[in-house]
Design an enzyme around this catalytic site. Structure first.
Site, PDB file in Angstrom:
ATOM      1  N   LEU A 222     -25.125  -3.544  21.484  1.00  0.00           N
ATOM      2  CA  LEU A 222     -26.380  -4.291  21.593  1.00  0.00           C
ATOM      3  C   LEU A 222     -26.826  -4.274  23.053  1.00  0.00           C
ATOM      4  O   LEU A 222     -26.112  -4.764  23.929  1.00  0.00           O
ATOM      5  CB  LEU A 222     -26.193  -5.725  21.104  1.00  0.00           C
ATOM      6  N   ASP A 223     -27.991  -3.702  23.287  1.00  0.00           N
ATOM      7  CA  ASP A 223     -28.468  -3.513  24.665  1.00  0.00           C
ATOM      8  C   ASP A 223     -29.851  -4.144  24.797  1.00  0.00           C
ATOM      9  O   ASP A 223     -30.820  -3.677  24.208  1.00  0.00           O
ATOM     10  CB  ASP A 223     -28.524  -2.017  24.994  1.00  0.00           C
ATOM     11  N   SER A 224     -29.920  -5.232  25.544  1.00  0.00           N
ATOM     12  CA  SER A 224     -31.221  -5.881  25.746  1.00  0.00           C
ATOM     13  C   SER A 224     -32.094  -5.110  26.723  1.00  0.00           C
ATOM     14  O   SER A 224     -33.292  -5.359  26.828  1.00  0.00           O
ATOM     15  CB  SER A 224     -31.015  -7.306  26.272  1.00  0.00           C
TER      16      SER A 224
END
Length: 397
Positions: free
Chosen positions: A310-312
């Protein structure tokens, strides 16, 4: 007294080097009245009779009388009237193509000056026709009419159009001049009537102003007082007692926020900013942004399982294996993906959809997923995943 009467009657100006053809025509007419034309056109007899000598003296006297002082050098002792005219012809009556072209150019540039009378315009036009004829040029009657009509201003266009409808059999230069003179009179009458109407309107307006109420009976303009005690006529800041200058342009009777030049400057700045932004957007190539950290461990996909990070910081879903896709297509222009390392990037070559099932058993489809063989991890863009694809619990995915 006799000479003065003749000069006034003939109205022949002394020749000074200009309009020779017209001057010669008048001189020959004057000599013809004395029946002395043969002494300037014919050959003298071997023995000169007294009558010939008398006519020779008259013809020579007329020629010398109507020559200016600068031309008297052509007259010498023993020269005859015919020889004087021949000298003048050789100097001022050159029948050549160059002379004809010069007169034609002058004729084409000749225009009617509305400040002069139309008769004066006709006189100048006729002088050019005589000069052209003396130079050996010939113009038909219709050509003369056409040249004359071309010299007229636009206000004569209605008459010119009417003349064009006439048959050539009944059309000649004299008829056209008569029509033009009548039309000139009509134009002058119209100008007089227009001037009279304008004067009457001005007088009526002045009369109405005299009938207006006296200033002490007129309703006063509303005023208001500012906090500082200055009195104004209205809200346009027209100062009565203490005018001020604009801080932007320095002019009086208005403030900066009401200044026309200041408002225009602000508007131009906004337009320039909008144009610059639009240009930058149109020129910037499409790209996706990925945040990479060295602390991440390598993840592998086995048994049909995809492990995402998960990469914001990412702007798209990105995977590194092409067989994950249920549907994909090759991009005509690869998408350049910038990474955190300065001046570094990778490229995505495919875009497609991936059917997935979460740990909670919920199924869905990830759309617009990019494929790049250079990316080390499978990245999941959180906002798109939560709002557009499926609802999932981030902790259980």
């Amino acid at each position: 007294m006799e000479e003065s009467r003749v000069v006034t009657k003939r109205n022949i100006k002394p020749f000074n080097g200009e309009h020779y053809a017209i001057w010669k025509f008048r001189i020959k007419s004057l000599i013809a009245e004395e029946d002395a034309l043969k002494v300037i056109e014919g050959d003298p007899p071997e023995v000169l009779p007294p009558r010939w000598k008398q006519l020779e003296r008259r013809a020579k006297g007329y020629i010398i009388e109507y020559l200016s002082d600068s031309m008297l050098g052509l007259v010498t002792e023993g020269i005859t009237a015919k020889q004087i005219l021949e000298k003048l012809d050789s100097l001022y009556e050159r029948k050549s193509l160059a002379t004809q072209l010069s007169v034609q150019k002058k004729l084409l540039s000749f225009k009617y000056n509305e400040e002069k009378r139309l008769m004066d315009h006709f006189r100048e036009f006729d002088e050019m026709m005589v000069e052209l004829h003396s130079a050996g040029g010939k113009l038909e009657e219709m050509s003369k009419v056409a040249h004359l009509l071309l010299t007229l201003p636009p206000c004569y266009d209605p008459l010119v159009t009417a003349i064009q409808t006439l048959s050539e059999e009944n059309l000649n230069l004299s008829l056209v001049k008569t029509k033009l003179l009548d039309y000139e009179t009509k134009l002058q009458l119209n100008k007089c009537e227009t001037g009279t109407k304008v004067l009457q309107a001005a007088n009526k307006s002045r009369h109405r102003n005299f009938k207006s109420k006296p200033h002490f009976l007129q309703k006063p303009q509303s005023t208001f007082t500012s906090r500082k005690g200055y009195h104004f006529k209205n809200k346009n800041m027209n100062y009565r007692s203490k005018p001020s200058n604009c801080e932007h342009c320095g002019r009086r009777n208005h403030i900066k926020k009401e200044c026309h030049y200041y408002r225009r400057m602000i508007s131009q700045q906004k337009d320039h900013t909008a144009q610059t932004t639009q240009i930058l957007r149109s020129k910037s190539p499409p790209f996706a942004f990925m945040l990479r950290s060295k602390s991440f461990e390598t993840s592998a996909a086995t048994n049909g399982t995809i492990t995402f990070i998960l990469d914001s910081g990412a702007t798209d879903h990105i995977v590194n294996q092409l067989h994950y896709f249920t549907h994909s297509e090759e991009l005509s222009t690869p998408v350049e993906i910038s990474v955190a390392k300065e001046d570094s990037s990778i490229k995505a070559t495919h875009r497609g959809s991936i059917a997935i099932t979460t740990n909670m058993g919920e199924t869905g489809i990830l759309k617009d997923v990019l494929f790049s063989a250079e990316v080390p991890y499978n990245l999941l863009y959180i906002p798109t995943f939560l709002t557009k694809v499926i609802r999932a619990n981030n902790n259980n995915f």
